[in-house]
Scaffold this active site. Structure first.
Site, PDB file in Angstrom:
ATOM      1  N   ASP A   1       0.833  -1.209   0.000  1.00  0.00           N
ATOM      2  CA  ASP A   1       0.000   0.000   0.000  1.00  0.00           C
ATOM      3  C   ASP A   1       0.865   1.255   0.000  1.00  0.00           C
ATOM      4  O   ASP A   1       2.021   1.224   0.437  1.00  0.00           O
ATOM      5  CB  ASP A   1      -0.887   0.031   1.253  1.00  0.00           C
ATOM      6  CG  ASP A   1      -1.889  -1.109   1.258  1.00  0.00           C
ATOM      7  OD1 ASP A   1      -2.194  -1.638   0.180  1.00  0.00           O
ATOM      8  OD2 ASP A   1      -2.357  -1.459   2.361  1.00  0.00           O
TER       9      ASP A   1
HETATM   10  N1  URA Z   1      -1.507  -6.057   3.548  1.00  0.00           N
HETATM   11  C1  URA Z   1      -1.926  -4.786   3.607  1.00  0.00           C
HETATM   12  O1  URA Z   1      -2.925  -4.476   4.262  1.00  0.00           O
HETATM   13  N2  URA Z   1      -1.214  -3.858   2.966  1.00  0.00           N
HETATM   14  C2  URA Z   1      -0.093  -4.128   2.277  1.00  0.00           C
HETATM   15  O2  URA Z   1       0.519  -3.215   1.718  1.00  0.00           O
HETATM   16  C3  URA Z   1       0.342  -5.458   2.221  1.00  0.00           C
HETATM   17  C4  URA Z   1      -0.391  -6.411   2.864  1.00  0.00           C
END
Ligand code: URA
Length: 333
Positions: free
Chosen positions: A107
């Site tokens: 993310d």
């Molecule tokens: N899970 C998440 O919530 N975000 C990420 O970036 C990777 C795994």
């Protein structure tokens, strides 16, 4: 890899521009093969054996490239985006032109290990849930994560869209009140180099809040919990560093962290291993057990560990040993 290929194809692959750019380089006499100026961009060369130079610099041909990036918060895991800065923008042009793409996403507000490659087969092997390659995350979550959460993760939790997750491993490394963690951050200034901080602040055992016994349930995950210092310098320094990043890095979830401090809430430093990559999966798994992820960092993909020497935004090529270890992954289950 083919034993021989066109010179212009080899140079285009290595990022020296389009076929037209390369024709111009050849015409200028900038390209040599085994010490002699090349006259025909279409001539065949053996990339493993022939010595090809451009402006006198040797060209190392690699069929595929594998880049370890310490993804910082604030950039998106995409090859292009109309509005946001992308992880590709952190790499030099010569690599960008290779058509690299991120293996799995992190993310915008997550940090840590991102692998970029142009090897589609390897990428598939590492991301397919059927292949059981575990991705390991460390996270700061609001609340006291405990054995019940670990059992829920091991059994599979139901996400907000009704999807039931595959078995995952949750290990609670430490819990403590958010205000105490915030105070420790301001007290200790720069993140510690491991030494000293545990002595002054308490070992992970002494900071653990009541009820936050080291919890780990059987999840079917083949990987053991990483040792606390395998990707950093110990649980407490790591937890402090995460809290410091939250206080300073505008692209992280600072408001949720400040709210936890204001509320006097407990926070837990945890490790999670999952083999799937659903959208916001770790955050949504914690939501399913009533907890909020404040900070998320990926530390491992199968046998590959985030190099602690890389600061956020820095990258390096994988070593041959790391490449080999990844190639051995991707067993179907
Ligand atoms: N899970 C998440 O919530 N975000 C990420 O970036 C990777 C795994």
């Amino acid at each position: 890899m083919k034993p021989s290929m066109r010179l212009d194809k080899m140079l285009a692959h290595e990022g020296y521009g389009t076929r037209n750019d390369i024709r111009r380089l050849v015409r200028k006499g900038a390209v040599t093969v085994n010490g002699r100026p090349a006259s025909d961009p279409g001539m065949h060369v053996r990339p493993r054996e022939d010595e090809v130079r451009v402006h006198g610099r040797a060209v190392a041909y690699r069929e595929f490239r594998y880049i370890m990036l310490h993804k910082p918060a604030g950039v998106v895991s995409a090859t292009e985006d109309a509005r946001e800065r992308t992880v590709l923008g952190l790499l030099p042009d010569v690599l960008r032109r290779r058509g690299l793409f991120p293996v799995g996403r992190l993310d915008k507000d997550a940090e840590g290990l991102l692998l970029l490659t142009d090897d589609g087969k390897m990428a598939h092997g590492l991301t397919s849930p059927r292949k059981a390659v575990y991705k390991i995350y460390r996270a700061l979550v609001r609340g006291v994560a405990d054995a019940a959460d670990a059992e829920a993760f091991a059994a599979g939790v139901t996400l907000d869209d009704g999807y039931r997750t595959m078995p995952a491993r949750l290990t609670v490394l430490a819990s403590m009140p958010a205000p105490a963690l915030a105070e420790a951050v301001s007290h200790y200034g720069e993140p510690p180099d491991g030494e000293g901080i545990s002595g002054g602040f308490g070992t992970p055992e002494t900071v653990a809040a009541p009820g936050a016994e080291r919890a780990q349930a059987k999840s079917g995950a083949r990987e053991e919990t990483l040792s606390p210092d395998e990707t950093g310098d110990g649980t407490v320094p790591e937890m402090l560093r995460a809290a410091r990043r939250l206080a300073e890095e505008p692209f992280l979830n600072r408001s949720a962290w400040e709210e936890a401090v204001r509320d006097g809430a407990a926070v837990s430093w945890v490790e999670v291993a999952i083999r799937e990559g659903k959208f916001h999966q770790v955050k949504r798994m914690f939501e399913a057990v009533g907890k909020k992820v404040l900070y998320l960092r990926r530390v491992a993909i199968g046998p590959l560990r985030l190099d602690p020497a890389l600061a956020p935004g820095e990258w390096r090529e994988l070593t041959p040993e790391e490449e080999e270890a990844l190639r051995g992954q991707g067993r179907e289950t």
